[in-house]
Scaffold this motif. Structure first.
Motif, short mmCIF file in Angstrom:
data_model
loop_
_atom_site.label_atom_id
_atom_site.label_comp_id
_atom_site.label_asym_id
_atom_site.label_seq_id
_atom_site.Cartn_x
_atom_site.Cartn_y
_atom_site.Cartn_z
N HIS A 139 39.52 43.17 40.90
CA HIS A 139 39.39 44.62 40.71
C HIS A 139 39.28 45.05 39.25
O HIS A 139 38.90 46.18 38.97
CB HIS A 139 40.53 45.36 41.42
CG HIS A 139 41.85 45.24 40.75
ND1 HIS A 139 42.32 46.18 39.89
CD2 HIS A 139 42.80 44.27 40.82
CE1 HIS A 139 43.51 45.79 39.46
NE2 HIS A 139 43.82 44.65 40.00
N LYS A 140 39.61 44.15 38.34
CA LYS A 140 39.40 44.48 36.92
C LYS A 140 38.01 44.04 36.47
O LYS A 140 37.65 44.15 35.31
CB LYS A 140 40.49 43.84 36.06
CG LYS A 140 41.89 44.40 36.37
CD LYS A 140 42.92 43.86 35.41
CE LYS A 140 44.34 43.92 35.92
NZ LYS A 140 44.93 45.26 35.97
N LEU A 141 37.25 43.52 37.41
CA LEU A 141 35.91 42.99 37.15
C LEU A 141 34.90 43.74 38.04
O LEU A 141 33.94 43.16 38.52
CB LEU A 141 35.91 41.49 37.46
CG LEU A 141 34.67 40.64 37.22
CD1 LEU A 141 34.42 40.44 35.73
CD2 LEU A 141 34.79 39.28 37.91
N TYR A 142 35.15 45.01 38.31
CA TYR A 142 34.22 45.85 39.08
C TYR A 142 34.14 45.45 40.55
O TYR A 142 33.23 45.87 41.27
CB TYR A 142 32.82 45.87 38.43
CG TYR A 142 32.89 46.09 36.94
CD1 TYR A 142 33.20 47.37 36.44
CD2 TYR A 142 32.72 45.05 36.02
CE1 TYR A 142 33.31 47.59 35.07
CE2 TYR A 142 32.83 45.26 34.65
CZ TYR A 142 33.12 46.53 34.19
OH TYR A 142 33.23 46.75 32.84
N ALA A 143 35.09 44.63 41.01
CA ALA A 143 35.13 44.20 42.41
C ALA A 143 36.29 44.91 43.11
O ALA A 143 37.07 45.61 42.47
CB ALA A 143 35.30 42.68 42.46
N PRO A 144 36.42 44.73 44.43
CA PRO A 144 37.49 45.42 45.16
C PRO A 144 38.89 44.93 44.78
O PRO A 144 39.02 43.85 44.19
CB PRO A 144 37.22 45.09 46.63
CG PRO A 144 35.87 44.50 46.68
CD PRO A 144 35.56 43.95 45.33
N THR A 145 39.90 45.68 45.16
CA THR A 145 41.29 45.23 45.02
C THR A 145 41.58 44.22 46.14
O THR A 145 40.86 44.15 47.13
CB THR A 145 42.28 46.40 45.15
OG1 THR A 145 41.99 47.12 46.36
CG2 THR A 145 42.20 47.34 43.98
N GLY A 146 42.62 43.43 45.94
CA GLY A 146 43.06 42.52 47.00
C GLY A 146 42.36 41.18 47.00
O GLY A 146 42.55 40.38 47.91
N ILE A 147 41.50 40.94 45.99
CA ILE A 147 40.86 39.63 45.90
C ILE A 147 41.02 39.13 44.46
O ILE A 147 40.91 39.90 43.50
CB ILE A 147 39.36 39.68 46.29
CG1 ILE A 147 38.74 38.27 46.33
CG2 ILE A 147 38.55 40.59 45.35
CD1 ILE A 147 39.14 37.45 47.53
#
Lengths: 151, 415
Positions: free
Chosen positions: B235-243
């Motif tokens: 999620h700090k890389l423009y992706a969703p949370t929880g991964i």
């Protein structure tokens, strides 16, 4: 910046109490004391009361925190000096109710100057700032040693 | 490709242009446009990522590594292809070295758990830096309590950089683990991880790099860094949370016991004995976050349209511009290490960060106010909390101006 908008919470009276807090500094003597701490933002206040019979004859505080918590502590001490313990407990209930009520519900006019702090309702994460000193007062009067916004 | 839309190769980087790819950036906050400067907490998601998740549920949704039916096979292919995209992104040598986790925190907990009495035992030493996030402190404290190991902390210098001289002096034959943050989330310091890895290996220690704040801002090559483990959050890389991802050197992952038990991490199970699955599945018990892995791969694909150097240059110019404007306005910046990343922790004398944060919010400006899950750093610099503006590739100079203007108004309000 839209000053009118912001002053809903950061009104002159709050800024003034933040800048020149009343009843600030540890007294020479006291009968009741407690320390209040909000671990989320590091706000810490120590509260000192002198109770004679059932009357709070002196109430002072020291410590550091944000403008809301400091103004709330300052205004609270101004309000409570000379009040009875029962009156203080009643004001605690009225105040905490005012700052946690829904946005559109009326504010109890008996709060007097403290009404300005009801604006904190709009900022749910800041409610604990406004109530820290009050919880500390409550625990001082209950003679417990520490108060925390997380208890 | 995970999701087929209009990605380009070698797309030239323009912050103004890419803002259009992030739908949330066009929403207002109150009466003001959103100025989002809380990217070290989490980043926003481009349409490509949002669409990849939508597409997965609309056309593929199924469990992975299970069924023989079409959808399950497609889901498995997409999930494993996501793993390969991550491998390529980190420059790892094998997909078996890429373990999907919930995030950085879970990656570190996995390691601390699996190291119990295998890598770390009674009297051994765990070396951390003084600028670690709580997630890289607490799991090691718990490990120390379980095993009787000792935790030691590399001091932080006044400018926010790591005291490397002391670090070298702290290395002993008892040092079994060194776990350090690549880029500090509260100071912006970029730690010399290559040097730390080299020294750690010479001392016989296993070295972990916490890449939560680095993956979105700098090229990562785990083989070049040489670390044994590298963890980050999507999620700090423009992706969703929880991964998130745990990279680990194969020979080390193979030796470690599993972290959690359950489905997918086994080959055979009887009530007497369980045979564990091969890497990386040994560490992925239960149905994984499939949409998360697919969203993470989409985010990496999105990012890889651009040259990472041009993103880094843009973020550095934001950092320089903001730093000079803030300093001109009498704002005290905490963390001024040379070569630091685009994270600025600052304090306004006499104004508590929570007041600053609330007042900036009324102007639509999102920053973080607090201890940033790094209470030891706050103590080190004798502040209860700081304000933190953290930049991402989609931030612009006018947003820096908006921050500085709003801070000016706050200062006059409190004057």
């Amino acid at each position: 910046m839209d000053i009118a908008d912001i002053r809903e919470l950061y009104q002159d009276v709050i800024l003034d109490h933040n800048k020149s807090p009343r009843n600030f500094g540890k007294p020479h003597t006291h009968t009741h004391t407690s320390c209040g701490h909000n671990p989320l933002c590091g706000d810490t206040f120590e509260l000192f009361c002198t109770v004679d019979g059932d009357v709070i004859t002196d109430i002072r505080f020291e410590g550091s925190g944000c403008a809301i918590s400091k103004a709330s502590a300052s205004m609270m001490t101004s309000e409570l000096k000379g009040k009875t313990i029962d009156e203080a407990r009643h004001l605690f209930a009225t105040f905490t109710n005012a700052v946690t009520s829904p946005l559109d519900s009326p504010v109890d006019e008996s709060l007097g100057n403290l009404v300005v702090l009801a604006g904190v309702r709009e900022y749910p994460v800041r409610v604990k700032c406004a109530t820290l000193a009050w919880h500390t007062m409550q625990s001082a009067l209950n003679q417990s040693q520490t108060a925390s916004t997380e208890s | 490709m995970m999701y087929n839309d209009t990605l380009q190769t070698a797309r030239s980087f323009s912050a103004e242009e890419i803002r259009k790819d992030f739908p949330i950036l066009s929403r207002p906050v109150g009466k003001n446009p959103l100025v989002y400067l809380d990217n070290a907490a989490t980043t926003h998601k481009p349409t490509h990522v949002i669409n990849s998740i939508r597409s997965f549920y609309e056309s593929t949704n199924s469990n992975v590594h299970r069924g023989v039916h079409t959808l399950s096979q497609l889901a498995t292919e997409q999930y494993e292809s996501a793993r390969n995209i991550v491998r390529n992104f980190l420059h790892a040598s094998s997909q078996q070295e890429i373990v999907f986790t919930r995030g950085t925190t879970e990656g570190l907990n996995l390691l601390a758990q699996s190291f119990t009495n295998t890598v770390v035992g009674n009297g051994d030493e765990i070396l951390l830096s003084g600028m670690e996030h709580h997630s890289n402190i607490v799991p090691w404290q718990m490990l120390a309590q379980r095993t009787g190991a000792i935790m030691k902390v590399i001091p932080v210098l006044d400018d926010g950089s790591l005291d490397m001289q002391t670090f070298y002096a702290m290395l002993t034959p008892k040092t079994k683990v060194i776990s350090v943050v690549h880029i500090s989330n509260s100071l912006g310091t970029v730690n010399p991880v290559n040097e730390i890895v080299k020294a750690g290996h010479n001392a016989g220690a296993v070295v972990i790099v916490d890449g939560a704040q680095s993956v979105a801002h700098t090229k990562i090559d785990v083989q070049e860094i040489g670390c044994d483990f590298f963890v980050f959050s999507g999620h700090k890389l423009y992706a969703p949370t929880g991964i998130g991802v745990l990279y680990g050197k194969r020979e080390l992952l193979e030796k470690l016991p599993p972290y959690q038990g359950g489905g997918d991490m086994i080959l055979t199970v009887s009530f007497e004995k369980t045979e564990y699955n091969e890497l990386p599945y040994k560490f992925e018990a239960g149905t994984p976050n499939i949409e998360g892995a697919i969203g993470l791969a989409a985010a990496i694909e999105y990012l890889q349209q651009f040259d990472m150097e041009s993103i880094a240059r843009h973020e550095e110019s934001l950092l320089r511009y903001a730093t000079s404007l803030l300093e001109q306005n009498g704002v005290r910046i905490i963390g001024i290490a040379p070569g630091k990343s685009s994270i600025i922790s600052f304090v306004l004398d006499g104004i508590h960060p929570h007041d600053v944060g609330s007042l900036l919010d009324r102007d639509g400006i999102a920053i973080r106010a607090g201890h940033h899950c790094t209470q030891p750093v706050m103590k080190r610099f004798s502040v209860p909390a700081t304000n933190r503006a953290s930049f991402a590739m989609y931030n612009t100079m006018p947003e820096v101006d908006a921050l500085v203007d709003s801070l000016g108004s706050i200062k006059s309000l409190f004057a």
